[in-house]
Structure formats: C-alpha cells, structure tokens
Design an enzyme around this catalytic site. Structure first.
Site, PDB file in Angstrom:
ATOM      1  N   ASN A 147      -3.465-108.121  51.329  1.00  0.00           N
ATOM      2  CA  ASN A 147      -3.744-107.309  50.149  1.00  0.00           C
ATOM      3  C   ASN A 147      -4.535-106.055  50.505  1.00  0.00           C
ATOM      4  OD1 ASN A 147      -6.267-108.338  50.695  1.00  0.00           O
ATOM      5  ND2 ASN A 147      -6.551-109.354  48.734  1.00  0.00           N
ATOM      6  N   ASP A 186     -18.574-110.813  58.529  1.00  0.00           N
ATOM      7  CA  ASP A 186     -18.662-111.667  57.353  1.00  0.00           C
ATOM      8  C   ASP A 186     -18.908-113.127  57.708  1.00  0.00           C
ATOM      9  OD1 ASP A 186     -16.102-112.103  58.450  1.00  0.00           O
ATOM     10  OD2 ASP A 186     -15.125-110.871  56.944  1.00  0.00           O
ATOM     11  N   GLU A 225     -12.448-107.123  49.086  1.00  0.00           N
ATOM     12  CA  GLU A 225     -11.198-107.322  48.371  1.00  0.00           C
ATOM     13  C   GLU A 225     -10.871-106.100  47.504  1.00  0.00           C
ATOM     14  OE1 GLU A 225      -9.379-109.746  49.090  1.00  0.00           O
ATOM     15  OE2 GLU A 225     -10.436-111.653  49.248  1.00  0.00           O
ATOM     16  N   HIS A 253      -7.346-105.929  52.373  1.00  0.00           N
ATOM     17  CA  HIS A 253      -8.791-106.060  52.530  1.00  0.00           C
ATOM     18  C   HIS A 253      -9.208-105.899  53.988  1.00  0.00           C
ATOM     19  CE1 HIS A 253      -8.210-110.648  53.127  1.00  0.00           C
ATOM     20  NE2 HIS A 253      -8.765-110.207  54.245  1.00  0.00           N
TER      21      HIS A 253
END
Length: 246
Positions: free
Chosen positions: A136, A67, A143, A138
């Site tokens: 979370n 990313d 996400e 990810h």
C-alpha cells in the site's frame, strides 16, 4: 534518485549489501537506519558473509531501527529486536549497546516515541537509512493517511499490512494491531536512503512512489523529494514503472 535494476531478489540483496558495506567502510562510525522483513533479510546475510571474509568492522557503528510492534517482548521471535539480533547483530562485531530499536513494551506511547527520537538526535542523525515498501506504499509502518507524520509515533496498522504480516505468525489474530515507527520526517532527514524492492506484488506501489503525486496516501512518494535516494529493485518490481516509461 538513482534506480538500479537487478535480475531477482538475490541480485537485489547483493547490490544492496554492497551499498551498506561501502557506507561502513567509508565512515566506520556511521549510523545505520535499519529495516526488517523479507526485503532486507537476504541483504543482511550478504553483509554477514562480507564481514566473515574480513572486509568489514562494525565496532564503531551505531544502528537505529525503523519500527517495532507494540506489546512484543524483545525475545519474542516475531519482534523486530529479535529479528535484528538473529539476522545481523549476533554475527558481526557491533556493540549491542549501540543498536537501538523502539521499545515495544513501553506502554506510555509519548515516552516511547520521544525516547527513540532523542536517540536519533543524540547520534547526530542517520547516515544511511534502509527501507522496504509495503503493497500500500507504506515505509516503516507509516501507513497511508491524510498527512505525513514527523517524528516517531504509534501507528494503527491497516488490514492490508496485518494480512501481509500474518504469514510470520501462527494466525492473523496474533499479529499486533499497533507499532511504533520512525516518522516520515525522521526518514527524510537521513543523509542517504536505500530503498529495496522485490517482486511483482510491489510493482504498483513502487511505480506510484517513483512517478505519482507526492501524497500521504502513498507514503513512499515523499522519497521523490529527498536529495540522495538509491532504489535497488528487481525486474518484477520495476515492471509497472518500466511500462510507464516506455
């Protein structure tokens, strides 16, 4: 799925580096899928040390990064291209022309994403993909959502991810709100996956990823369906998982 428990972050980094180094030795022209952030940072330092001792040759290796923040220049100290250059590429004999990070300055999102997917396809796919996991759940910047994305895409970052990454910026307001990220499909097509996890703050997310239902609400849970995943995690990160298994 193999789970390797380590004592702490340093031990996790050494064992993770050993796996990456073995991949380079076994296949000198391999394609490495690389991640940024605190999880792999010390691992890269361990890889550099092994290289400096004469144990590795990166001259035929290619790399593809997971990313990149949208809107950051490659020489911005918070960009992931800058991170990779400073934390690994400048210290080994890899050809920078063979290192690929999504183009954060490309304003045409479809073009930026297609270009990154085309690179992965041209290279013949990823041999070993390095991952961390967010609090979370990810992986990359995939996400939690209502579906798994296939290819590279532009992602709106959640408040929790922006907050977690704000420690790298002068203020929370400076954290980019979007990022280009390799999709779940691209990650799952890697031949092997190495997941690095350290710290009690990741323990709940890791337990959900390892034993919970496979759901896009916990993106890392998809790794349960991959044929060759190695999880290298320290005792703190595995604490919730181990309680569940007791």
């Amino acid at each position: 799925m193999r789970i390797i428990k380590t004592e702490n972050y340093e031990d996790m980094s050494r064992k993770g580096a050993a796996i990456v180094c073995a991949q380079v030795i076994l296949k000198p022209d391999c394609v490495l899928g690389l991640a940024t952030g605190s999880s792999p940072e010390q691992m890269y330092a361990e890889i550099i040390q092994t290289y400096q001792q004469g144990g590795l040759d990166f001259s035929s290796v290619s790399s593809v990064n997971l990313d990149e923040y949208r809107g950051l220049e490659p020489d911005n100290s918070q960009s992931y291209r800058y991170f990779m250059n400073k934390k690994l590429f400048e210290h080994v004999n890899i050809d920078l022309a063979n290192t690929y990070v999504p183009d954060g300055l490309e304003t045409d999102t479809k073009k930026a994403c297609k270009n990154h997917d085309d690179i992965i396809e041209r290279l013949g796919g990823i041999d070993l993909q390095v991952l961390g996991i967010g609090m979370n759940g990810h992986i990359g910047f995939n996400e939690p959502g209502d579906h798994f994305e296939n290819g590279t895409h532009c992602m709106d970052l959640t408040d929790s991810t922006i907050e977690a990454n704000s420690r790298f910026f002068a203020s929370r307001d400076e954290v980019p709100k979007q990022a280009y990220t390799m999709g779940i499909g691209s990650i799952m097509r890697a031949k092997k996956i190495l997941l690095l996890v350290s710290g009690e703050q990741k323990a709940e997310a890791l337990a959900k990823a390892l034993t919970g239902p496979v759901t896009p609400q916990v993106p890392a849970s998809i790794l349960q369906l991959h044929a060759d995943v190695t999880v290298v995690a320290d005792e703190a990160a595995l604490s919730v998982y181990q309680k569940q298994q007791a």
